[in-house]
Scaffold this motif. Structure first.
Motif, PDB file in Angstrom:
ATOM      1  N   MET A 191     -11.721  -7.666   7.781  1.00 26.05           N
ATOM      2  CA  MET A 191     -11.103  -6.342   7.830  1.00 26.05           C
ATOM      3  C   MET A 191     -10.999  -5.848   9.276  1.00 26.05           C
ATOM      4  SD  MET A 191     -12.637  -4.283   4.596  1.00 26.05           S
ATOM      5  CE  MET A 191     -11.967  -4.512   2.975  1.00 26.05           C
ATOM      6  N   ARG A 192     -12.058  -6.063  10.041  1.00 24.90           N
ATOM      7  CA  ARG A 192     -12.030  -5.666  11.454  1.00 24.90           C
ATOM      8  C   ARG A 192     -10.991  -6.473  12.221  1.00 24.90           C
ATOM      9  NH1 ARG A 192     -18.448  -5.400  12.248  1.00 24.90           N
ATOM     10  NH2 ARG A 192     -18.731  -3.225  11.678  1.00 24.90           N
ATOM     11  N   THR A 218       0.830  -1.203   0.000  1.00 26.81           N
ATOM     12  CA  THR A 218       0.000   0.000   0.000  1.00 26.81           C
ATOM     13  C   THR A 218       0.863   1.252   0.000  1.00 26.81           C
ATOM     14  OG1 THR A 218      -0.124   0.213   2.410  1.00 26.81           O
ATOM     15  CG2 THR A 218      -1.772  -1.221   1.335  1.00 26.81           C
ATOM     16  N   ASP A 219       0.223   2.361  -0.307  1.00 22.21           N
ATOM     17  CA  ASP A 219       0.922   3.640  -0.245  1.00 22.21           C
ATOM     18  C   ASP A 219       1.434   3.894   1.172  1.00 22.21           C
ATOM     19  OD1 ASP A 219      -1.703   3.980   0.727  1.00 22.21           O
ATOM     20  OD2 ASP A 219      -2.183   5.599  -0.656  1.00 22.21           O
ATOM     21  N   ARG A 220       0.674   3.463   2.147  1.00 20.04           N
ATOM     22  CA  ARG A 220       1.077   3.611   3.552  1.00 20.04           C
ATOM     23  C   ARG A 220       2.320   2.762   3.856  1.00 20.04           C
ATOM     24  NH1 ARG A 220      -0.979   5.271   8.494  1.00 20.04           N
ATOM     25  NH2 ARG A 220      -0.582   3.854  10.236  1.00 20.04           N
ATOM     26  N   ASP A 221       2.374   1.547   3.316  1.00 18.39           N
ATOM     27  CA  ASP A 221       3.559   0.704   3.508  1.00 18.39           C
ATOM     28  C   ASP A 221       4.802   1.404   2.981  1.00 18.39           C
ATOM     29  OD1 ASP A 221       2.022  -1.441   4.538  1.00 18.39           O
ATOM     30  OD2 ASP A 221       1.778  -2.331   2.538  1.00 18.39           O
ATOM     31  N   VAL A 224     -11.179  -5.999  -2.809  1.00 21.10           N
ATOM     32  CA  VAL A 224     -12.314  -5.353  -2.154  1.00 21.10           C
ATOM     33  C   VAL A 224     -11.736  -4.428  -1.089  1.00 21.10           C
ATOM     34  CG1 VAL A 224     -12.743  -7.228  -0.495  1.00 21.10           C
ATOM     35  CG2 VAL A 224     -14.574  -5.662  -1.071  1.00 21.10           C
ATOM     36  N   SER A 225     -12.188  -3.187  -1.099  1.00 16.89           N
ATOM     37  CA  SER A 225     -11.660  -2.187  -0.175  1.00 16.89           C
ATOM     38  C   SER A 225     -12.741  -1.723   0.783  1.00 16.89           C
ATOM     39  CB  SER A 225     -11.128  -0.977  -0.954  1.00 16.89           C
ATOM     40  OG  SER A 225     -12.209  -0.241  -1.497  1.00 16.89           O
ATOM     41  N   ARG A 264      -7.567  -2.458   5.279  1.00 14.03           N
ATOM     42  CA  ARG A 264      -8.524  -1.684   4.484  1.00 14.03           C
ATOM     43  C   ARG A 264      -8.784  -2.301   3.115  1.00 14.03           C
ATOM     44  NH1 ARG A 264      -5.118   2.445   6.949  1.00 14.03           N
ATOM     45  NH2 ARG A 264      -6.400   3.609   8.421  1.00 14.03           N
ATOM     46  N   ARG A 265      -7.977  -3.318   2.770  1.00 16.55           N
ATOM     47  CA  ARG A 265      -8.113  -3.965   1.460  1.00 16.55           C
ATOM     48  C   ARG A 265      -7.914  -5.456   1.617  1.00 16.55           C
ATOM     49  NH1 ARG A 265      -5.020   0.390   1.279  1.00 16.55           N
ATOM     50  NH2 ARG A 265      -5.583   2.079  -0.116  1.00 16.55           N
TER      51      ARG A 265
END
Length: 142
Positions: free
Chosen positions: A94-95, A50-53, A114-115, A100-101
């Motif tokens: 997800m929880r 992810t962009d966060r990673d 799925v996001s 988030r994905r």
């Protein structure tokens, strides 16, 4: 209301090779207007990047995004769902895993993603998250 993942997922796969640089991955994310890609080899998902990673696991530590590979920074062995799994099951995963994905895997091969935004649009289209997720992004730069 959508009951299964197939009804809410984004079909198709956006993936990078394990040895792709973080710059390559980030450019692909920008071009596709997405926040994450699969890291895959020969049709097998090795991880999610992810962009966060990229930001927290590489750039924040001063790593050179031209020389660090996608596989070095991605989340390996990601939690995944089937297109025939229930939306409720996807939300629960997800929880449970605070993601988030989720990659969508069918017969061992990735078929989509799925996001959280996909689920918000499908389950509560008037929510703030659904409205944000459904908005076209501004082009950058300019």
């Amino acid at each position: 209301m959508a009951d299964i993942v197939r009804d809410v997922m984004t079909p198709g796969v956006v993936a990078v090779r394990p040895d792709a640089s973080l710059v390559e991955a980030a450019q692909l994310m920008r071009a596709q207007d997405i926040g994450g890609v699969l890291v895959a080899a020969e049709g097998t998902v090795l991880g999610v990047l992810t962009d966060r990673d990229i930001t927290l696991r590489a750039v924040a530590d001063g790593a050179d995004p031209l020389t660090v590979s996608a596989q070095a920074v991605c989340t390996p062995h990601p939690v995944a769902v089937s297109p025939d799994d229930s939306v409720t099951a996807a939300v629960a995963l997800m929880r449970q895993y605070a993601v988030r994905r989720l990659p969508v895997i069918e017969d061992g091969h990735p078929v989509g993603m799925v996001s959280l935004g996909d689920l918000a649009v499908a389950l509560d289209p008037t929510s703030t998250l659904a409205q944000i997720s459904g908005t076209e992004p501004d082009s950058w730069p300019g």
